[in-house]
Design an enzyme around this catalytic site. Sequence first.
Site, PDB file in Angstrom:
ATOM      1  CE1 TYR A  22      -3.743  -2.409   0.414  1.00 16.81           C
ATOM      2  CE2 TYR A  22      -2.770  -2.904   2.569  1.00 16.81           C
ATOM      3  CZ  TYR A  22      -3.843  -3.138   1.543  1.00 16.81           C
ATOM      4  OH  TYR A  22      -4.652  -4.220   1.458  1.00 16.81           O
ATOM      5  CG  HIS A  87      24.657  -1.069  22.073  1.00 22.99           C
ATOM      6  ND1 HIS A  87      24.520   0.135  21.520  1.00 22.99           N
ATOM      7  CD2 HIS A  87      24.445  -0.566  23.547  1.00 22.99           C
ATOM      8  CE1 HIS A  87      24.316   1.225  22.101  1.00 22.99           C
ATOM      9  NE2 HIS A  87      24.050   0.878  23.427  1.00 22.99           N
ATOM     10  CB  SER A 113      22.496   4.970  22.273  1.00 23.23           C
ATOM     11  OG  SER A 113      23.348   4.179  23.019  1.00 23.23           O
ATOM     12  CG  HIS A 160     -31.590  10.080  14.469  1.00 23.58           C
ATOM     13  ND1 HIS A 160     -31.252  10.161  15.909  1.00 23.58           N
ATOM     14  CD2 HIS A 160     -32.061  11.401  14.211  1.00 23.58           C
ATOM     15  CE1 HIS A 160     -31.137  11.289  16.195  1.00 23.58           C
ATOM     16  NE2 HIS A 160     -31.921  11.982  15.533  1.00 23.58           N
ATOM     17  CD  GLN A 242      19.656   6.661  28.283  1.00 22.83           C
ATOM     18  OE1 GLN A 242      19.196   5.756  27.835  1.00 22.83           O
ATOM     19  NE2 GLN A 242      20.600   6.675  29.136  1.00 22.83           N
ATOM     20  CB  SER A 290     -18.692 -10.388  -6.157  1.00 31.21           C
ATOM     21  OG  SER A 290     -19.240 -11.438  -5.638  1.00 31.21           O
ATOM     22  NE  ARG A 304      -6.818  -0.739  -0.582  1.00 27.25           N
ATOM     23  CZ  ARG A 304      -6.114  -0.790  -1.734  1.00 27.25           C
ATOM     24  NH1 ARG A 304      -5.294   0.176  -2.075  1.00 27.25           N
ATOM     25  NH2 ARG A 304      -6.180  -1.977  -2.447  1.00 27.25           N
ATOM     26  CB  SER A 335      13.402   0.420  22.441  1.00 27.09           C
ATOM     27  OG  SER A 335      14.069   0.265  21.063  1.00 27.09           O
ATOM     28  NE  ARG A 339      14.073  -1.249  18.009  1.00 27.07           N
ATOM     29  CZ  ARG A 339      15.404  -0.895  17.342  1.00 27.07           C
ATOM     30  NH1 ARG A 339      15.358  -1.014  15.949  1.00 27.07           N
ATOM     31  NH2 ARG A 339      16.608  -0.717  18.412  1.00 27.07           N
TER      32      ARG A 339
END
Length: 485
Positions: A22, A87, A113, A160, A242, A290, A304, A335, A339
Amino acid sequence: MATPCAEEDPLARYRSPLVSRYASAEMGFNFSERKKFGTWRRLWLYLAQAEKSLGLPITDEQIKEMEANLDNIDFKMAAEEEKKLRHDVMAHVHTFAHCCPKAAAIIHLGATSCYVGDNTDLIVLRDGFNLLLPKLARVISRLADFAETHADLPTLGFTHYQPAQLTTVGKRCCLWIQDLCMDLQNLERARDDLRFRGVKGTTGTQASFLQLFEGDHSKVEELDRLVTAKAGFKRSYMVTGQTYSRKVDIEVLSVLASLGASVHKICTDIRLLANLKEIEEPFEKDQIGSSAMPYKRNPMRSERCCSLARHLMTLVLDPLQTASVQWFERTLDDSANRRVCLAEAFLTADIILSTLQNISEGLVVYPKVIDRRIRQELPFMATENIIMAMVKAGGNRQDCHEKIRVLSQQAAAVVKQEGGDNDFIARVRADPYFSPIHEHLDSLLDPSSFTGRAPQQVAKFLKEEVRPALIPYQSMMGGKIELTL
């Protein structure tokens, strides 16, 4: 069935349909490993350049070596290093250092990091918004043209999902556009609110950089400012742990989820209109609706959009929960989740906007079907107008009301019990009591007299709110979307 080797047969490994089926190539690249790790290297370059300009012993030769290898990434070596080190950042530090031996000693100097990880995420989020916004603007533009074209076309309104007062096709479309304009504003705000994490160190205190610059606070602040500017941001977050606050991710996915809600509502309306045979999405000449029912014309594009919009709306739950469980300066349980959810949110938004643009560029309106439905319901809506006309012609309001009550109930019985057409007006024409207004019935039943200010509202809305909002995107309005169905 035996499991084949995925390395030999790429079709033997699961691929997300968001990418394989897609999403646009541009959005797919934005969340690709090549974009991610290429950005890491650029961030290491920005850091080295800024550190050099502030007096650290970094040479021009080292900088040039880094510049020459920004996209020279040995992904196989990086994978082997990560397998050994467990790492990902250090694996890529080693891989970059391998092709930049002179600069090896100063790559990632003073950084943690999250300097590359979080800052790259913020760049990718910003770039993702920059890909989505023109697409959203194009959808709004196409729908605005559609609304303008059909601003005066009366259609039966529904509340409605029951017949209500008339509106126009263009006015109904403006309800869709208004929601999308709110989304446009929200996406722009979310993008513009993004800041750079900057150079903050392991727990956000900048201690490592303060040590590098021998206690010179002004140089640490200038380093942060320089790197932020090089990355294309006007500001960085003044305080971080961090990581940057995961509430930022909540804001980002909230506006995307809201966009999903808008698209779902629009495409649901289109699906219902397709069932009524009033408006249809594009349907290709050789398209099959169909495998068993050849006559079917299913609104699969709108379906879709609804399907993917539901997925997009659910993704906002991930950052809500992630932000709520980040302990102190950070925990790593954010983490893996990030992702998945950040990439999927933008990829999904990209897909539904491309699909909705394709729909909006080919909407087909069937005025005769619309008019027929109006004619079925309008006689009952016109009863008040008929009463007023009779009173003006000298009739008694109460007598007229009773006559209409009886005739309308008879007509309703024909529709509901016999499956016939609404013959209320024919009954009025046949009743001598209403002879004073027989010659005025056609004008009393003109659908345009029942749409109120809908056409004027369309014109004013498009002129004063919609077109001005699209001005920043005028140079990006070209191009039609061809879908892979």
